[in-house]
Scaffold this motif. Structure first.
Motif, PDB file in Angstrom:
ATOM      1  N   ARG A   6       7.340  -1.527   5.511  1.00  0.00           N
ATOM      2  CA  ARG A   6       6.634  -0.660   5.259  1.00  0.00           C
ATOM      3  C   ARG A   6       5.792  -0.077   6.939  1.00  0.00           C
ATOM      4  O   ARG A   6       4.907   1.182   6.389  1.00  0.00           O
ATOM      5  N   ALA A   7       5.168  -0.592   7.511  1.00  0.00           N
ATOM      6  CA  ALA A   7       4.505  -0.029   8.439  1.00  0.00           C
ATOM      7  C   ALA A   7       4.598   1.661   8.770  1.00  0.00           C
ATOM      8  O   ALA A   7       3.330   1.995   8.832  1.00  0.00           O
ATOM      9  N   GLY A   8       5.566   1.721   8.929  1.00  0.00           N
ATOM     10  CA  GLY A   8       5.944   3.407   9.186  1.00  0.00           C
ATOM     11  C   GLY A   8       5.631   4.703   8.288  1.00  0.00           C
ATOM     12  O   GLY A   8       5.821   5.394   8.263  1.00  0.00           O
ATOM     13  N   ASN A   9       5.518   3.987   7.004  1.00  0.00           N
ATOM     14  CA  ASN A   9       5.698   4.785   5.944  1.00  0.00           C
ATOM     15  C   ASN A   9       3.997   5.626   5.371  1.00  0.00           C
ATOM     16  O   ASN A   9       3.209   4.797   5.290  1.00  0.00           O
ATOM     17  N   ARG A  10       4.219   6.636   5.267  1.00  0.00           N
ATOM     18  CA  ARG A  10       3.109   7.219   4.614  1.00  0.00           C
ATOM     19  C   ARG A  10       2.706   6.797   3.111  1.00  0.00           C
ATOM     20  O   ARG A  10       3.543   6.162   2.114  1.00  0.00           O
ATOM     21  N   PRO A  11       1.427   7.329   3.148  1.00  0.00           N
ATOM     22  CA  PRO A  11       1.574   6.878   1.912  1.00  0.00           C
ATOM     23  C   PRO A  11       2.529   7.148   0.243  1.00  0.00           C
ATOM     24  O   PRO A  11       2.661   6.730  -0.780  1.00  0.00           O
ATOM     25  N   GLY A  12       2.211   8.748   0.995  1.00  0.00           N
ATOM     26  CA  GLY A  12       3.522   9.228  -0.406  1.00  0.00           C
ATOM     27  C   GLY A  12       4.782   8.861  -0.408  1.00  0.00           C
ATOM     28  O   GLY A  12       5.512   9.488  -1.137  1.00  0.00           O
ATOM     29  N   GLN A  13       5.131   8.316   0.815  1.00  0.00           N
ATOM     30  CA  GLN A  13       6.355   7.451   0.782  1.00  0.00           C
ATOM     31  C   GLN A  13       6.614   5.785  -0.075  1.00  0.00           C
ATOM     32  O   GLN A  13       6.797   5.363   0.377  1.00  0.00           O
ATOM     33  N   LEU A  14       5.362   5.596  -0.762  1.00  0.00           N
ATOM     34  CA  LEU A  14       4.895   4.354  -1.166  1.00  0.00           C
ATOM     35  C   LEU A  14       4.331   4.183  -2.713  1.00  0.00           C
ATOM     36  O   LEU A  14       3.851   5.935  -2.566  1.00  0.00           O
ATOM     37  N   SER A  15       4.634   2.920  -3.354  1.00  0.00           N
ATOM     38  CA  SER A  15       4.494   3.043  -4.967  1.00  0.00           C
ATOM     39  C   SER A  15       2.699   3.280  -4.589  1.00  0.00           C
ATOM     40  O   SER A  15       2.548   2.328  -3.839  1.00  0.00           O
ATOM     41  N   GLY A  16       2.377   2.922  -6.166  1.00  0.00           N
ATOM     42  CA  GLY A  16       1.112   3.119  -6.309  1.00  0.00           C
ATOM     43  C   GLY A  16       0.766   1.184  -5.803  1.00  0.00           C
ATOM     44  O   GLY A  16      -0.224   1.621  -5.444  1.00  0.00           O
ATOM     45  N   GLY A  17       1.606   0.617  -6.432  1.00  0.00           N
ATOM     46  CA  GLY A  17       0.526  -0.702  -5.747  1.00  0.00           C
ATOM     47  C   GLY A  17       1.348  -1.561  -4.415  1.00  0.00           C
ATOM     48  O   GLY A  17       0.233  -1.559  -3.813  1.00  0.00           O
ATOM     49  N   GLN A  18       2.473  -0.093  -3.779  1.00  0.00           N
ATOM     50  CA  GLN A  18       2.583  -0.454  -2.647  1.00  0.00           C
ATOM     51  C   GLN A  18       0.955  -0.057  -1.913  1.00  0.00           C
ATOM     52  O   GLN A  18       0.718  -0.491  -0.812  1.00  0.00           O
ATOM     53  N   ARG A  19       0.992   1.014  -2.276  1.00  0.00           N
ATOM     54  CA  ARG A  19      -1.074   1.849  -2.215  1.00  0.00           C
ATOM     55  C   ARG A  19      -2.000   0.897  -1.544  1.00  0.00           C
ATOM     56  O   ARG A  19      -2.753   0.930  -1.163  1.00  0.00           O
ATOM     57  N   GLN A  20      -1.358   0.493  -2.754  1.00  0.00           N
ATOM     58  CA  GLN A  20      -3.285  -0.775  -2.934  1.00  0.00           C
ATOM     59  C   GLN A  20      -2.742  -1.582  -2.642  1.00  0.00           C
ATOM     60  O   GLN A  20      -4.104  -2.034  -1.851  1.00  0.00           O
ATOM     61  N   LEU A  48     -15.606  -4.535  -1.795  1.00  0.00           N
ATOM     62  CA  LEU A  48     -16.145  -4.255  -2.976  1.00  0.00           C
ATOM     63  C   LEU A  48     -14.577  -3.324  -3.552  1.00  0.00           C
ATOM     64  O   LEU A  48     -14.325  -2.317  -2.858  1.00  0.00           O
ATOM     65  N   ALA A  49     -14.294  -3.184  -4.420  1.00  0.00           N
ATOM     66  CA  ALA A  49     -13.496  -2.776  -5.536  1.00  0.00           C
ATOM     67  C   ALA A  49     -13.826  -2.540  -6.306  1.00  0.00           C
ATOM     68  O   ALA A  49     -14.539  -2.613  -7.542  1.00  0.00           O
ATOM     69  N   ASP A  50     -13.897  -1.110  -6.672  1.00  0.00           N
ATOM     70  CA  ASP A  50     -14.272  -0.251  -7.491  1.00  0.00           C
ATOM     71  C   ASP A  50     -12.864   0.294  -8.509  1.00  0.00           C
ATOM     72  O   ASP A  50     -11.783   0.906  -8.175  1.00  0.00           O
ATOM     73  N   GLU A  51     -12.559  -0.506  -9.800  1.00  0.00           N
ATOM     74  CA  GLU A  51     -11.719  -0.224 -10.633  1.00  0.00           C
ATOM     75  C   GLU A  51     -10.558  -0.366 -10.232  1.00  0.00           C
ATOM     76  O   GLU A  51      -9.282   0.464 -10.603  1.00  0.00           O
ATOM     77  N   PRO A  52     -10.125  -1.666  -9.149  1.00  0.00           N
ATOM     78  CA  PRO A  52      -8.385  -1.429  -8.301  1.00  0.00           C
ATOM     79  C   PRO A  52      -7.839  -1.866  -9.075  1.00  0.00           C
ATOM     80  O   PRO A  52      -6.741  -0.955  -8.474  1.00  0.00           O
ATOM     81  N   THR A  53      -7.616  -1.874 -10.213  1.00  0.00           N
ATOM     82  CA  THR A  53      -6.133  -1.567 -10.878  1.00  0.00           C
ATOM     83  C   THR A  53      -5.963  -0.474 -12.428  1.00  0.00           C
ATOM     84  O   THR A  53      -4.907  -0.632 -13.670  1.00  0.00           O
ATOM     85  N   ALA A  54      -6.872   0.521 -12.072  1.00  0.00           N
ATOM     86  CA  ALA A  54      -7.036   1.090 -13.276  1.00  0.00           C
ATOM     87  C   ALA A  54      -5.971   2.553 -13.346  1.00  0.00           C
ATOM     88  O   ALA A  54      -5.330   2.876 -14.566  1.00  0.00           O
ATOM     89  N   ALA A  65       0.024  -7.755 -10.542  1.00  0.00           N
ATOM     90  CA  ALA A  65       0.348  -8.585  -8.948  1.00  0.00           C
ATOM     91  C   ALA A  65      -1.034  -8.382  -7.702  1.00  0.00           C
ATOM     92  O   ALA A  65      -1.073  -9.382  -6.767  1.00  0.00           O
ATOM     93  N   ILE A  66      -1.604  -7.085  -8.068  1.00  0.00           N
ATOM     94  CA  ILE A  66      -2.616  -6.740  -6.810  1.00  0.00           C
ATOM     95  C   ILE A  66      -3.914  -7.984  -7.446  1.00  0.00           C
ATOM     96  O   ILE A  66      -3.994  -8.970  -6.543  1.00  0.00           O
ATOM     97  N   ILE A  67      -4.035  -8.214  -8.624  1.00  0.00           N
ATOM     98  CA  ILE A  67      -5.248  -9.575  -8.581  1.00  0.00           C
ATOM     99  C   ILE A  67      -4.691 -10.483  -7.767  1.00  0.00           C
ATOM    100  O   ILE A  67      -5.108 -11.366  -7.696  1.00  0.00           O
ATOM    101  N   ALA A  68      -3.431 -10.960  -8.455  1.00  0.00           N
ATOM    102  CA  ALA A  68      -2.874 -12.610  -7.662  1.00  0.00           C
ATOM    103  C   ALA A  68      -3.223 -12.113  -5.799  1.00  0.00           C
ATOM    104  O   ALA A  68      -3.595 -12.717  -5.112  1.00  0.00           O
ATOM    105  N   LEU A  69      -2.731 -11.149  -5.210  1.00  0.00           N
ATOM    106  CA  LEU A  69      -2.997 -11.100  -3.937  1.00  0.00           C
ATOM    107  C   LEU A  69      -4.206 -11.154  -3.950  1.00  0.00           C
ATOM    108  O   LEU A  69      -4.456 -11.530  -2.395  1.00  0.00           O
TER     109      LEU A  69
END
Length: 232
Positions: A136-150, A166-172, A181-185
Protein backbone atom coordinates in the motif's frame (compact mmCIF):
# COMPACT_ATOMS: atom_id res chain seq x y z
CA UNK A 1 18.42 5.63 32.25
CA UNK A 2 14.75 6.56 32.46
CA UNK A 3 13.48 8.02 29.17
CA UNK A 4 11.36 10.55 31.11
CA UNK A 5 11.64 12.02 34.61
CA UNK A 6 9.18 14.65 35.85
CA UNK A 7 9.57 16.45 39.17
CA UNK A 8 6.79 18.59 40.66
CA UNK A 9 5.45 19.68 37.28
CA UNK A 10 2.50 22.06 37.19
CA UNK A 11 0.50 23.61 34.36
CA UNK A 12 -2.35 26.16 34.40
CA UNK A 13 -4.21 27.42 31.36
CA UNK A 14 -5.42 31.01 31.29
CA UNK A 15 -8.80 31.25 29.57
CA UNK A 16 -10.06 34.84 29.41
CA UNK A 17 -10.12 35.92 33.06
CA UNK A 18 -10.22 32.38 34.44
CA UNK A 19 -7.25 30.25 35.50
CA UNK A 20 -7.81 26.54 34.84
CA UNK A 21 -5.30 24.27 36.59
CA UNK A 22 -4.51 21.29 34.33
CA UNK A 23 -1.69 19.59 36.25
CA UNK A 24 -0.58 19.93 39.88
CA UNK A 25 2.62 18.59 41.48
CA UNK A 26 3.26 15.79 38.96
CA UNK A 27 6.30 13.65 39.78
CA UNK A 28 6.81 10.55 37.65
CA UNK A 29 9.50 8.29 36.21
CA UNK A 30 8.77 6.50 32.95
CA UNK A 31 10.64 3.19 32.81
CA UNK A 32 12.61 2.28 29.67
CA UNK A 33 11.38 -0.27 27.11
CA UNK A 34 7.88 -0.32 28.57
CA UNK A 35 4.28 0.27 27.58
CA UNK A 36 3.18 3.05 29.95
CA UNK A 37 -0.48 4.06 29.93
CA UNK A 38 -1.73 7.33 31.43
CA UNK A 39 -5.39 6.78 32.21
CA UNK A 40 -8.14 8.94 33.63
CA UNK A 41 -11.54 10.45 32.86
CA UNK A 42 -12.03 13.22 30.32
CA UNK A 43 -10.61 16.47 31.65
CA UNK A 44 -8.27 14.71 34.09
CA UNK A 45 -5.14 16.18 32.50
CA UNK A 46 -3.81 13.10 30.72
CA UNK A 47 -3.47 14.76 27.29
CA UNK A 48 -1.77 17.80 28.88
CA UNK A 49 0.66 15.46 30.63
CA UNK A 50 1.34 13.62 27.37
CA UNK A 51 1.95 16.92 25.55
CA UNK A 52 4.43 18.02 28.23
CA UNK A 53 6.27 14.68 28.06
CA UNK A 54 6.30 15.07 24.26
CA UNK A 55 7.74 18.60 24.47
CA UNK A 56 4.71 19.98 22.61
CA UNK A 57 3.71 22.08 25.62
CA UNK A 58 5.82 23.55 28.42
CA UNK A 59 4.93 23.33 32.11
CA UNK A 60 4.68 26.49 34.22
CA UNK A 61 7.11 25.02 36.73
CA UNK A 62 8.92 21.84 37.67
CA UNK A 63 11.69 19.78 36.09
CA UNK A 64 11.38 17.58 33.01
CA UNK A 65 14.15 15.40 31.63
CA UNK A 66 13.46 13.51 28.37
CA UNK A 67 16.02 11.11 26.86
CA UNK A 68 18.64 12.49 29.24
CA UNK A 69 18.04 16.13 28.27
CA UNK A 70 16.72 18.92 30.51
CA UNK A 71 14.13 20.15 28.01
CA UNK A 72 13.03 23.08 30.20
CA UNK A 73 16.30 24.81 29.39
CA UNK A 74 15.97 24.43 25.60
CA UNK A 75 14.95 27.24 23.25
CA UNK A 76 11.87 26.68 21.08
CA UNK A 77 14.06 25.94 18.04
CA UNK A 78 16.24 23.49 19.97
CA UNK A 79 13.11 21.81 21.36
CA UNK A 80 11.64 21.45 17.86
CA UNK A 81 14.85 19.81 16.62
CA UNK A 82 14.94 17.56 19.71
CA UNK A 83 11.35 16.40 19.05
CA UNK A 84 12.14 15.58 15.42
CA UNK A 85 15.18 13.50 16.35
CA UNK A 86 14.17 11.72 19.53
CA UNK A 87 10.36 11.49 19.75
CA UNK A 88 7.63 9.82 17.70
CA UNK A 89 3.91 10.62 17.82
CA UNK A 90 0.73 8.63 17.10
CA UNK A 91 -2.64 10.42 17.24
CA UNK A 92 -6.24 9.22 17.48
CA UNK A 93 -7.14 10.97 14.19
CA UNK A 94 -3.95 9.65 12.55
CA UNK A 95 -2.69 13.14 11.48
CA UNK A 96 -1.43 11.86 8.14
CA UNK A 97 -0.87 14.37 5.34
CA UNK A 98 -3.73 13.62 2.92
CA UNK A 99 -1.86 14.68 -0.23
CA UNK A 100 1.05 12.31 0.46
CA UNK A 101 1.17 8.57 -0.12
CA UNK A 102 1.75 6.13 2.72
CA UNK A 103 5.40 5.96 1.66
CA UNK A 104 5.74 9.75 1.63
CA UNK A 105 4.05 10.12 5.03
CA UNK A 106 6.55 7.71 6.60
CA UNK A 107 9.44 9.35 4.76
CA UNK A 108 8.50 12.88 5.82
CA UNK A 109 10.12 12.92 9.31
CA UNK A 110 13.30 11.44 7.83
CA UNK A 111 13.55 14.33 5.39
CA UNK A 112 13.62 16.67 8.39
CA UNK A 113 16.69 14.83 9.71
CA UNK A 114 18.59 15.11 6.39
CA UNK A 115 18.95 11.33 6.04
CA UNK A 116 20.40 10.38 2.60
CA UNK A 117 17.79 9.30 0.01
CA UNK A 118 18.96 5.68 -0.35
CA UNK A 119 18.98 5.20 3.42
CA UNK A 120 15.53 6.82 3.68
CA UNK A 121 14.09 4.48 1.07
CA UNK A 122 15.49 1.40 2.79
CA UNK A 123 14.08 2.41 6.17
CA UNK A 124 10.65 3.45 4.87
CA UNK A 125 10.15 0.22 2.92
CA UNK A 126 11.30 -1.86 5.89
CA UNK A 127 8.85 -0.11 8.22
CA UNK A 128 5.91 -0.36 5.81
CA UNK A 129 6.68 -4.07 5.46
CA UNK A 130 6.86 -4.43 9.25
CA UNK A 131 3.37 -2.92 9.69
CA UNK A 132 1.96 -5.06 6.87
CA UNK A 133 1.51 -2.32 4.28
CA UNK A 134 4.30 -2.94 1.78
CA UNK A 135 1.66 -3.31 -0.94
CA UNK A 136 0.00 0.00 0.00
CA UNK A 137 3.03 2.27 -0.20
CA UNK A 138 1.55 4.23 -3.11
CA UNK A 139 -1.89 4.75 -1.54
CA UNK A 140 -2.95 8.06 -0.04
CA UNK A 141 -4.69 8.11 3.38
CA UNK A 142 -8.12 8.51 1.75
CA UNK A 143 -7.60 5.14 0.06
CA UNK A 144 -6.84 3.35 3.33
CA UNK A 145 -9.02 2.05 6.17
CA UNK A 146 -8.76 3.50 9.66
CA UNK A 147 -6.64 0.58 10.82
CA UNK A 148 -4.35 0.91 7.81
CA UNK A 149 -3.95 4.64 8.44
CA UNK A 150 -2.99 3.97 12.04
CA UNK A 151 -0.42 1.42 10.82
CA UNK A 152 1.09 4.11 8.59
CA UNK A 153 1.13 6.45 11.61
CA UNK A 154 3.00 3.82 13.66
CA UNK A 155 5.58 3.39 10.89
CA UNK A 156 5.96 7.18 10.65
CA UNK A 157 6.43 7.48 14.43
CA UNK A 158 9.21 4.89 14.37
CA UNK A 159 10.92 6.22 11.22
CA UNK A 160 13.51 8.49 12.93
CA UNK A 161 14.39 5.72 15.44
CA UNK A 162 13.05 7.67 18.45
CA UNK A 163 13.86 6.97 22.08
CA UNK A 164 10.21 7.49 22.97
CA UNK A 165 6.87 7.17 21.14
CA UNK A 166 3.83 9.02 22.47
CA UNK A 167 0.33 7.92 21.51
CA UNK A 168 -2.77 10.01 22.28
CA UNK A 169 -5.84 7.73 22.40
CA UNK A 170 -4.49 5.67 19.45
CA UNK A 171 -7.48 3.30 19.35
CA UNK A 172 -10.26 5.85 19.94
CA UNK A 173 -11.40 5.96 16.30
CA UNK A 174 -11.10 2.23 15.67
CA UNK A 175 -13.50 -0.65 16.28
CA UNK A 176 -12.48 -3.04 19.06
CA UNK A 177 -11.12 -5.74 16.74
CA UNK A 178 -8.99 -3.29 14.75
CA UNK A 179 -7.94 -1.61 18.00
CA UNK A 180 -6.75 -4.94 19.39
CA UNK A 181 -4.70 -5.56 16.23
CA UNK A 182 -3.14 -2.08 16.48
CA UNK A 183 -2.24 -2.62 20.16
CA UNK A 184 -0.59 -5.95 19.28
CA UNK A 185 1.32 -4.27 16.46
CA UNK A 186 2.52 -1.43 18.71
CA UNK A 187 3.65 -3.97 21.32
CA UNK A 188 5.54 -5.94 18.65
CA UNK A 189 7.23 -2.79 17.29
CA UNK A 190 8.04 -1.58 20.80
CA UNK A 191 9.89 -4.82 21.56
CA UNK A 192 11.67 -5.06 18.22
CA UNK A 193 12.83 -1.43 18.22
CA UNK A 194 13.58 -1.26 22.00
CA UNK A 195 11.60 1.96 22.33
CA UNK A 196 9.47 3.26 25.19
CA UNK A 197 5.77 3.86 24.45
CA UNK A 198 3.64 6.26 26.50
CA UNK A 199 -0.12 6.35 25.87
CA UNK A 200 -2.97 8.49 27.05
CA UNK A 201 -6.01 6.25 26.94
CA UNK A 202 -9.07 5.04 28.76
CA UNK A 203 -9.46 2.06 26.40
CA UNK A 204 -9.56 -1.10 28.58
CA UNK A 205 -7.69 -2.99 25.83
CA UNK A 206 -4.78 -0.54 25.99
CA UNK A 207 -4.80 -0.51 29.79
CA UNK A 208 -4.75 -4.31 29.92
CA UNK A 209 -1.52 -4.35 27.89
CA UNK A 210 0.28 -1.79 30.10
CA UNK A 211 3.55 -2.60 31.82
CA UNK A 212 2.97 0.51 33.93
CA UNK A 213 -0.37 2.23 34.49
CA UNK A 214 -0.46 5.85 35.69
CA UNK A 215 -3.86 6.95 36.95
CA UNK A 216 -4.65 10.66 36.94
CA UNK A 217 -7.66 12.62 38.19
CA UNK A 218 -8.19 16.38 38.47
CA UNK A 219 -4.62 17.04 37.33
CA UNK A 220 -2.98 14.87 39.99
CA UNK A 221 -1.54 11.36 39.87
CA UNK A 222 -3.65 9.16 42.12
CA UNK A 223 -1.65 5.94 41.72
CA UNK A 224 1.04 4.23 39.66
CA UNK A 225 0.96 0.46 39.05
CA UNK A 226 4.22 -1.26 38.05
CA UNK A 227 2.84 -4.45 36.56
CA UNK A 228 5.92 -6.07 35.04
CA UNK A 229 9.66 -6.31 35.42
CA UNK A 230 11.52 -3.90 33.16
CA UNK A 231 12.20 -5.80 29.91
CA UNK A 232 15.87 -6.29 29.10
Amino acid sequence: MHPVVLKQVGKTYHLDAVDVPALSDISLEIRPNCFTVISGPSGSGKTTLLNIIGCIDRPDHGEIVVAGQDVQKMSDDALSDFRARHLGFIFQNFNLLPVLTAYENVEYPLMLTKMPAAQRRERVLALLDAVGLADRAGNRPGQLSGGQRQRVAIARALAPAPKLVLADEPTANLDSQTGAAIIALMRKMQREHHVSFVFSSHDPQVLAEADDAVFIRDGRITSVERRTEVPA
